[in-house]
Structures are given as structure tokens and as C-alpha cells.
Design an enzyme around this catalytic site. Structure first.
Site, PDB file in Angstrom:
ATOM      1  N   TYR A 148       0.853  -1.192   0.000  1.00 31.61           N
ATOM      2  CA  TYR A 148       0.000   0.000   0.000  1.00 31.61           C
ATOM      3  C   TYR A 148       0.887   1.240   0.000  1.00 31.61           C
ATOM      4  O   TYR A 148       1.588   1.526   0.977  1.00 31.61           O
ATOM      5  CB  TYR A 148      -0.917   0.011   1.222  1.00 31.61           C
ATOM      6  CG  TYR A 148      -1.978  -1.082   1.238  1.00 31.61           C
ATOM      7  CD1 TYR A 148      -2.265  -1.843   0.115  1.00 31.61           C
ATOM      8  CD2 TYR A 148      -2.696  -1.354   2.400  1.00 31.61           C
ATOM      9  CE1 TYR A 148      -3.223  -2.842   0.140  1.00 31.61           C
ATOM     10  CE2 TYR A 148      -3.664  -2.356   2.440  1.00 31.61           C
ATOM     11  CZ  TYR A 148      -3.922  -3.094   1.309  1.00 31.61           C
ATOM     12  OH  TYR A 148      -4.873  -4.077   1.336  1.00 31.61           O
TER      13      TYR A 148
ATOM     14  N   SER B 123     -13.267  -4.880   0.622  1.00 27.60           N
ATOM     15  CA  SER B 123     -14.137  -4.201  -0.344  1.00 27.60           C
ATOM     16  C   SER B 123     -15.627  -4.435  -0.105  1.00 27.60           C
ATOM     17  O   SER B 123     -16.369  -4.766  -1.031  1.00 27.60           O
ATOM     18  CB  SER B 123     -13.774  -4.622  -1.776  1.00 27.60           C
ATOM     19  OG  SER B 123     -14.204  -3.655  -2.714  1.00 27.60           O
TER      20      SER B 123
ATOM     21  N   GLY C  19     -15.556  -1.426  -3.845  1.00 27.12           N
ATOM     22  CA  GLY C  19     -14.654  -0.459  -4.448  1.00 27.12           C
ATOM     23  C   GLY C  19     -15.258   0.921  -4.648  1.00 27.12           C
ATOM     24  O   GLY C  19     -14.718   1.731  -5.398  1.00 27.12           O
ATOM     25  N   GLY C  20     -16.378   1.186  -3.971  1.00 22.69           N
ATOM     26  CA  GLY C  20     -17.036   2.486  -4.098  1.00 22.69           C
ATOM     27  C   GLY C  20     -18.373   2.422  -4.814  1.00 22.69           C
ATOM     28  O   GLY C  20     -19.165   3.367  -4.756  1.00 22.69           O
TER      29      GLY C  20
ATOM     30  N   LEU D 198     -20.888   0.962  -3.897  1.00 25.03           N
ATOM     31  CA  LEU D 198     -21.959   1.019  -2.904  1.00 25.03           C
ATOM     32  C   LEU D 198     -21.779   2.197  -1.947  1.00 25.03           C
ATOM     33  O   LEU D 198     -22.295   2.196  -0.839  1.00 25.03           O
ATOM     34  CB  LEU D 198     -22.003  -0.297  -2.119  1.00 25.03           C
ATOM     35  CG  LEU D 198     -22.271  -1.540  -2.974  1.00 25.03           C
ATOM     36  CD1 LEU D 198     -22.108  -2.812  -2.164  1.00 25.03           C
ATOM     37  CD2 LEU D 198     -23.674  -1.471  -3.590  1.00 25.03           C
TER      38      LEU D 198
END
Length: 345
Positions: free
Chosen positions: A56, A208, A212-213, A215
């Protein structure tokens, strides 16, 4: 924060929400002080489980987590990180080999500012590396006191079972946790991964849960394409105009309406759904901002009604991934054509 949950059969207890830190550092929130404040807010809210990875932002996320846990906070946190991804041009600066694991754990410990890692996870499978090689290295690290427990991430059911077999037959430390992708839009692990985890007493921390966004509430029919760094990196997965994403857009719209009728935000519906499954220990939330964190805190206190769960099943049937891209890992037997075709003479 609701009651802590058993972390498999280890005797450890963790919060239902796990703070994921992928969005801290160069690929997300680049302000270290702000990221540390977000981590502190999550800990103060009752989260005792923090997940990161060496890849990361090329180790920057681990460094930020180390800053946040300095000054006496480390002892009360179950700290997880991962190894596997590439961290350099050298072909051996990646993967699941003993050589890389033994070297890289030292770098993670240094960046995290700690003497031990509670959960050290193999970030992805590597079929070309004997998993006994991997488990042997991790077993040595457990016995040296540098890591407490071993986990995997996005492993196929057969690989999870193989890991248990190797540990039993060859005297290795056992994998105690699996980290798979799981959300309202990606329910494929309900078929085998979750039942296998239950059978072997593995903890499950799902990544997730907001797909990944998808929702987050931003992906709605008629709305503009949401702007995000993740969408910029994986345009084909997040393009709302792409035909392969039409089913996800339809489902996100229907789920948003269901959430509204249930008096919830779509984020709350998504997180509480993941935590509803009896095999799931924790859902990993990955906020980049304070606002995103606040929108997710408290979702573990929500219990969905049977009617809402039944309506979810009609929108996205159990065991279904609406997009193959959301599975997180494509086995070589599927992704490599040469493995599916007889050689030509």
C-alpha cells in the site's frame, strides 16, 4: 461499537469493523497527520483491528500506521499486514518465497514500529511456489515471535484446504484467517469460501464491502462518473458506461432504493449485510477522509430484517458475482489460455 467477535478459534477478540489503511499514503490521503487522526478516531470509536499491507503506497501506509500506534496504542490493537506484491524491479522482491518473506517481514516490522505482527497474511496465491515453502517460512516467524498468526487473502477454496492439509501433515503453523472480497455485488464466496472457512474454524475479514465504491451512493443512474483514484487506475472496472458494468449499476440503483425504504444509507446497508453472514468475522472499511469514516462507524450495530435480506437476494442472488473483475483473483487455469488447451504438435 458492538461486542467483539471471536477471531476464528485463536481466542483473540476483534471488532466487527476492521480499519483498512490502503487509502493512506500516495494512493489516497497523502497527509500523514490527517491519516493518523483518522486512525485515532477509529480506535477511539472502539475499533481494535487494523489491516494494512507492504504494497500500500509502497510501504507508506505501514509507516503511517506505525506513527498512529506509537505512544502506547500498539498493545490494544490487533495489527495485520500482508506480503506478496512487488516492491522493486528485482524479480525476487515479491512473491511467496521463503527468501522474500523472511526479508520483507523485517521491513514491515520497521515501518510499523513494532516488534511483532498479530496477523501476517499472504496477499495472493502464487501457484508456482510450493505453499509448504511459504508456510515453512511463516512457521519459523511465528516461532521466532515476529508474527502471531498466519492468514491468506483471496485464496480459492481448494488452496485454503491445501493449506490446512500441509499444516497438519508437515507440522506447520496453521492458517487461521482468510481475507476475501465480499459485498452486495460480489457474493461468489458464499458458494465455497465461506463454508470452507466455517468448516476449518477460520476467521474471515472481508475486503471491499463497498465494492470499491460502487456502494458508496455515488454510482447512480443518470449521475456523472464519480471521480476517484481507484477509478483512474482501473477504468474498466468502474466505468459506469461500460456494458460489462450495467448489471452492477442496475443493482446499485435498486439497492440504494431498498436502503432508503429501510431508513438506512446505502453504506450502512452494504456493511451490515456483510456482517450478517455467520462466517464473517470483520468487514474491512477503507476510509480516505474523516467524513467517509464517520459514514461507516456504527454500521455494525444495525441488524437487517428478514424482509430486507430477502429483497437483497432477489436483487443479487446468493453466490453471485455481478462482475468477474470483483473476484479479486483469476486462477491461472482460467486466465492463461495455454493451460486450457492441449499443446499443438
Amino acid at each position: 461499537m458492538t461486542d467483539h467477535r471471536p477471531f476464528g478459534r485463536t481466542g483473540v477478540k476483534v471488532s466487527p469493523l476492521c480499519l483498512g489503511t490502503m487509502m493512506f499514503g500516495a494512493r489516497g490521503n497523502q497527509d500523514h497527520s490527517d491519516s493518523v487522526r483518522i486512525i485515532h478516531r477509529a480506535l477511539d470509536a472502539g475499533i481494535n483491528f487494523v489491516d494494512t499491507a507492504d504494497v500500500y503506497s509502497a510501504g507508506e501506509s505501514e509507516t503511517i500506521v506505525g506513527k498512529a500506534l506509537a505512544g502506547g496504542r500498539r498493545d490494544n490493537v490487533v495489527l495485520a499486514t500482508k506480503v506478496h506484491g512487488s516492491l522493486g524491479n528485482d524479480p525476487n522482491e515479491q512473491g511467496n518465497s521463503r527468501r522474500w518473506i523472511i526479508r520483507e517481514v523485517e521491513s514491515s516490522l520497521r515501518r510499523l514500529g513494532t516488534d511483532w505482527i498479530d496477523l501476517y497474511q499472504v496477499h495472493r496465491p502464487e501457484p508456482g511456489t510450493d505453499f509448504d515453502e511459504t508456510l515453512g517460512a511463516l512457521t519459523d516467524l511465528v516461532r521466532q515471535g515476529k508474527i502471531r498468526y498466519i492468514g491468506t487473502s483471496t485464496f480459492e477454496p481448494s488452496a485454503i484446504v491445501e493449506g490446512q492439509w500441509i499444516a497438519e501433515r508437515r507440522g506447520r503453523e496453521r492458517v487461521v484467517a482468510e481475507q476475501p472480497p465480499y459485498s452486495l455485488l460480489a457474493r461468489g464466496i458464499e458458494r465455497e469460501v465461506l463454508p470452507v472457512a466455517q468448516r476449518y474454524g477460520l476467521a474471515v475479514l472481508s475486503w471491499s464491502p463497498l465494492a470499491g465504491g460502487w456502494l458508496s451512493g455515488s454510482y447512480r443512474r443518470g449521475a456523472a462518473q464519480p471521480d476517484s483514484s481507484r477509478a483512474a487506475r482501473q477504468a474498466e472496472r468502474f466505468d459506469i458506461t461500460a456494458p460489462e458494468n450495467a448489471a452492477k449499476l442496475d443493482a446499485a440503483e435498486a439497492l440504494a432504493q431498498l436502503a432508503d425504504e429501510a431508513g438506512l444509507t446505502l453504506v450502512q446497508l452494504a456493511l451490515s449485510f456483510v456482517l450478517e453472514h455467520p462466517a464473517v468475522t470483520s468487514a474491512i472499511i477503507g476510509p480516505r477522509t474523516f467524513e467517509q469514516l464517520e459514514s461507516q462507524l456504527g454500521a455494525d450495530r444495525i441488524r437487517l430484517t428478514q424482509d430486507v435480506l430477502d429483497r437483497i437476494d432477489k436483487i443479487v442472488p446468493p453466490g453471485t458475482n455481478l462482475s468477474a473483475q470483483d473476484a479479486g483473483y483469476t486462477p491461472p487455469a482460467i486466465g492463461e489460455a495455454a493451460l486450457r488447451r492441449r499443446p499443438r504438435s
